[in-house]
Write a protein that holds these residues in place. Structure first.
Motif, PDB file in Angstrom:
ATOM      1  N   SER A 151       0.848  -1.198   0.000  1.00 41.21           N
ATOM      2  CA  SER A 151       0.000   0.000   0.000  1.00 41.21           C
ATOM      3  C   SER A 151       0.879   1.241   0.000  1.00 41.21           C
ATOM      4  O   SER A 151       2.078   1.178   0.306  1.00 41.21           O
ATOM      5  N   ALA A 152       0.266   2.381  -0.362  1.00 40.35           N
ATOM      6  CA  ALA A 152       1.007   3.644  -0.438  1.00 40.35           C
ATOM      7  C   ALA A 152       0.070   4.790  -0.093  1.00 40.35           C
ATOM      8  O   ALA A 152      -1.160   4.679  -0.234  1.00 40.35           O
ATOM      9  N   CYS A 199      -5.542  -6.038 -11.953  1.00 44.33           N
ATOM     10  CA  CYS A 199      -4.327  -5.573 -12.619  1.00 44.33           C
ATOM     11  C   CYS A 199      -3.300  -6.690 -12.696  1.00 44.33           C
ATOM     12  O   CYS A 199      -3.270  -7.595 -11.858  1.00 44.33           O
ATOM     13  N   GLY A 200      -2.471  -6.586 -13.733  1.00 41.88           N
ATOM     14  CA  GLY A 200      -1.377  -7.532 -13.904  1.00 41.88           C
ATOM     15  C   GLY A 200      -0.064  -6.791 -13.800  1.00 41.88           C
ATOM     16  O   GLY A 200       0.179  -6.060 -12.847  1.00 41.88           O
ATOM     17  N   THR A 201       0.766  -6.934 -14.819  1.00 41.07           N
ATOM     18  CA  THR A 201       2.078  -6.284 -14.799  1.00 41.07           C
ATOM     19  C   THR A 201       2.116  -5.034 -15.656  1.00 41.07           C
ATOM     20  O   THR A 201       3.118  -4.323 -15.652  1.00 41.07           O
ATOM     21  N   ASP A 202       1.039  -4.742 -16.386  1.00 37.96           N
ATOM     22  CA  ASP A 202       1.011  -3.587 -17.283  1.00 37.96           C
ATOM     23  C   ASP A 202       0.447  -2.371 -16.552  1.00 37.96           C
ATOM     24  O   ASP A 202      -0.756  -2.272 -16.311  1.00 37.96           O
ATOM     25  N   ARG A 228       1.708   8.596 -10.617  1.00 38.47           N
ATOM     26  CA  ARG A 228       3.022   8.349 -10.026  1.00 38.47           C
ATOM     27  C   ARG A 228       2.936   7.311  -8.906  1.00 38.47           C
ATOM     28  O   ARG A 228       3.811   6.439  -8.776  1.00 38.47           O
ATOM     29  N   GLN A 229       1.892   7.415  -8.092  1.00 38.04           N
ATOM     30  CA  GLN A 229       1.779   6.480  -6.980  1.00 38.04           C
ATOM     31  C   GLN A 229       1.506   5.061  -7.464  1.00 38.04           C
ATOM     32  O   GLN A 229       2.132   4.103  -6.986  1.00 38.04           O
ATOM     33  N   VAL A 230       0.595   4.915  -8.404  1.00 43.32           N
ATOM     34  CA  VAL A 230       0.271   3.589  -8.930  1.00 43.32           C
ATOM     35  C   VAL A 230       1.488   2.985  -9.632  1.00 43.32           C
ATOM     36  O   VAL A 230       1.794   1.793  -9.465  1.00 43.32           O
ATOM     37  N   THR A 231       2.198   3.797 -10.390  1.00 41.49           N
ATOM     38  CA  THR A 231       3.382   3.307 -11.085  1.00 41.49           C
ATOM     39  C   THR A 231       4.419   2.801 -10.081  1.00 41.49           C
ATOM     40  O   THR A 231       5.001   1.711 -10.247  1.00 41.49           O
ATOM     41  N   GLY A 232       4.646   3.581  -9.022  1.00 44.29           N
ATOM     42  CA  GLY A 232       5.604   3.155  -8.001  1.00 44.29           C
ATOM     43  C   GLY A 232       5.168   1.894  -7.293  1.00 44.29           C
ATOM     44  O   GLY A 232       5.985   0.989  -7.037  1.00 44.29           O
ATOM     45  N   LEU A 233       3.890   1.784  -6.988  1.00 45.93           N
ATOM     46  CA  LEU A 233       3.373   0.608  -6.276  1.00 45.93           C
ATOM     47  C   LEU A 233       3.531  -0.640  -7.130  1.00 45.93           C
ATOM     48  O   LEU A 233       3.994  -1.693  -6.640  1.00 45.93           O
ATOM     49  N   ASP A 235       5.555  -1.026  -9.781  1.00 46.72           N
ATOM     50  CA  ASP A 235       6.971  -1.280 -10.051  1.00 46.72           C
ATOM     51  C   ASP A 235       7.626  -1.984  -8.861  1.00 46.72           C
ATOM     52  O   ASP A 235       8.435  -2.906  -9.047  1.00 46.72           O
ATOM     53  N   ASP A 236       7.297  -1.546  -7.639  1.00 41.82           N
ATOM     54  CA  ASP A 236       7.865  -2.179  -6.447  1.00 41.82           C
ATOM     55  C   ASP A 236       7.432  -3.637  -6.358  1.00 41.82           C
ATOM     56  O   ASP A 236       8.227  -4.505  -5.971  1.00 41.82           O
ATOM     57  N   ARG A 237       6.172  -3.902  -6.729  1.00 40.46           N
ATOM     58  CA  ARG A 237       5.689  -5.284  -6.688  1.00 40.46           C
ATOM     59  C   ARG A 237       6.419  -6.126  -7.723  1.00 40.46           C
ATOM     60  O   ARG A 237       6.799  -7.273  -7.468  1.00 40.46           O
ATOM     61  N   GLY A 238       6.659  -5.542  -8.906  1.00 40.83           N
ATOM     62  CA  GLY A 238       7.323  -6.275  -9.968  1.00 40.83           C
ATOM     63  C   GLY A 238       8.770  -6.614  -9.653  1.00 40.83           C
ATOM     64  O   GLY A 238       9.300  -7.627 -10.094  1.00 40.83           O
ATOM     65  N   SER A 239       9.407  -5.754  -8.842  1.00 42.77           N
ATOM     66  CA  SER A 239      10.811  -5.982  -8.502  1.00 42.77           C
ATOM     67  C   SER A 239      10.992  -6.779  -7.230  1.00 42.77           C
ATOM     68  O   SER A 239      12.122  -7.122  -6.852  1.00 42.77           O
ATOM     69  N   ALA A 240       9.841  -7.042  -6.536  1.00 48.23           N
ATOM     70  CA  ALA A 240       9.943  -7.780  -5.268  1.00 48.23           C
ATOM     71  C   ALA A 240      10.243  -9.249  -5.497  1.00 48.23           C
ATOM     72  O   ALA A 240       9.896  -9.808  -6.526  1.00 48.23           O
TER      73      ALA A 240
END
Length: 240
Positions: A151-152, A199-202, A228-233, A235-240
């Motif tokens: 969450s953010a 949502c998926g990865t896009d 910006r917030q959704v993109t960061g959230l 992106d963080d999930r994708g890199s986790a």
């Protein structure tokens, strides 16, 4: 004014039957009462165990804001940390902020958690959604939700005495169908709007889907913060 401090649900129910006025942390009602007169009977839930819980999936209505820590999801912890001054946070309660305040600083965070409200009425404790709670303003005992994946939260700076600052909250949840659901809520002025999508990865696909919800009517500035917030959230999930 007589102040009742129930220590059980049964005692709190008796107070309601006697038309006791909920006092919360008194940060909002005290000035009004000094101006308009004090009620004969008031009640506080500060000694009620059910209203003082703090956990990963629950929060009591009598919890003062400065007690909200990393036991709850980030979005709720960060929202509480930005309410008023330190002095306000030491006395203001969750229930007072959600039910008694026009700013409702915790509401966007509660919405993206898909929280349910536990409320006490004359016939006992009931669970209801946040929309009904805001419309009827019953006696709030606490909130319950399912722990999100991530969450953010962001509150933009604002001048004192000016319009309420823009607030954006978001959270990712495991969907009932085992997918991922993104929830976003925005306080723009005094209005709070929200939307959600699978949502998926896009990221762009998720943002496009959100734009078809009530969030699509946001101003350009507000939508930029959402983006910006959704993109960061994500992106963080994708890199986790």
């Amino acid at each position: 004014m007589l102040l009742r401090l129930p220590i059980s649900m049964a005692e709190a129910q008796e107070c309601l039957a006697e038309a006791a006025v909920p006092i919360g942390g008194a940060t909002l009602v005290w000035a009004v009462w000094q101006r308009d007169g004090f009620p004969e009977l008031a009640m506080s839930l500060r000694d009620l165990p059910d209203a003082n819980v703090i956990g990963r999936e629950t929060l009591g209505a009598a919890v003062v804001l400065n007690r909200i820590d990393d036991r709850v999801p980030d979005v709720l912890r960060l929202a509480a940390a930005t309410v008023g001054t330190g002095a306000v946070r030491r006395t203001a309660t969750v229930g007072g902020n959600l039910v008694g305040s026009t700013l409702r600083c915790l509401l966007p965070a509660a919405l993206v958690l898909d929280a349910r409200a536990m409320v006490l009425e004359s016939d006992g404790v009931h669970e209801t959604d946040l929309a009904e709670m805001m419309a009827k303003r019953p006696l709030l005992v606490g909130l319950r939700w399912r722990d999100p994946i991530a969450s953010a939260y962001r509150k933009l700076p604002a001048e004192a005495g000016g319009p309420p600052p823009l607030v954006v909250a978001s959270a990712l949840h495991v969907d009932d169908g085992a997918g991922i659901r993104l929830r976003v809520a925005v306080r723009d002025g005094y209005d709070v709007v929200s939307g959600d999508t699978a949502c998926g990865t896009d990221t762009e696909q998720a943002l496009h889907a959100l734009h078809t919800t009530a969030l699509g009517d946001l101003s350009g500035e507000a939508w930029d913060v959402v983006r910006r917030q959704v993109t960061g959230l994500l992106d963080d999930r994708g890199s986790a």
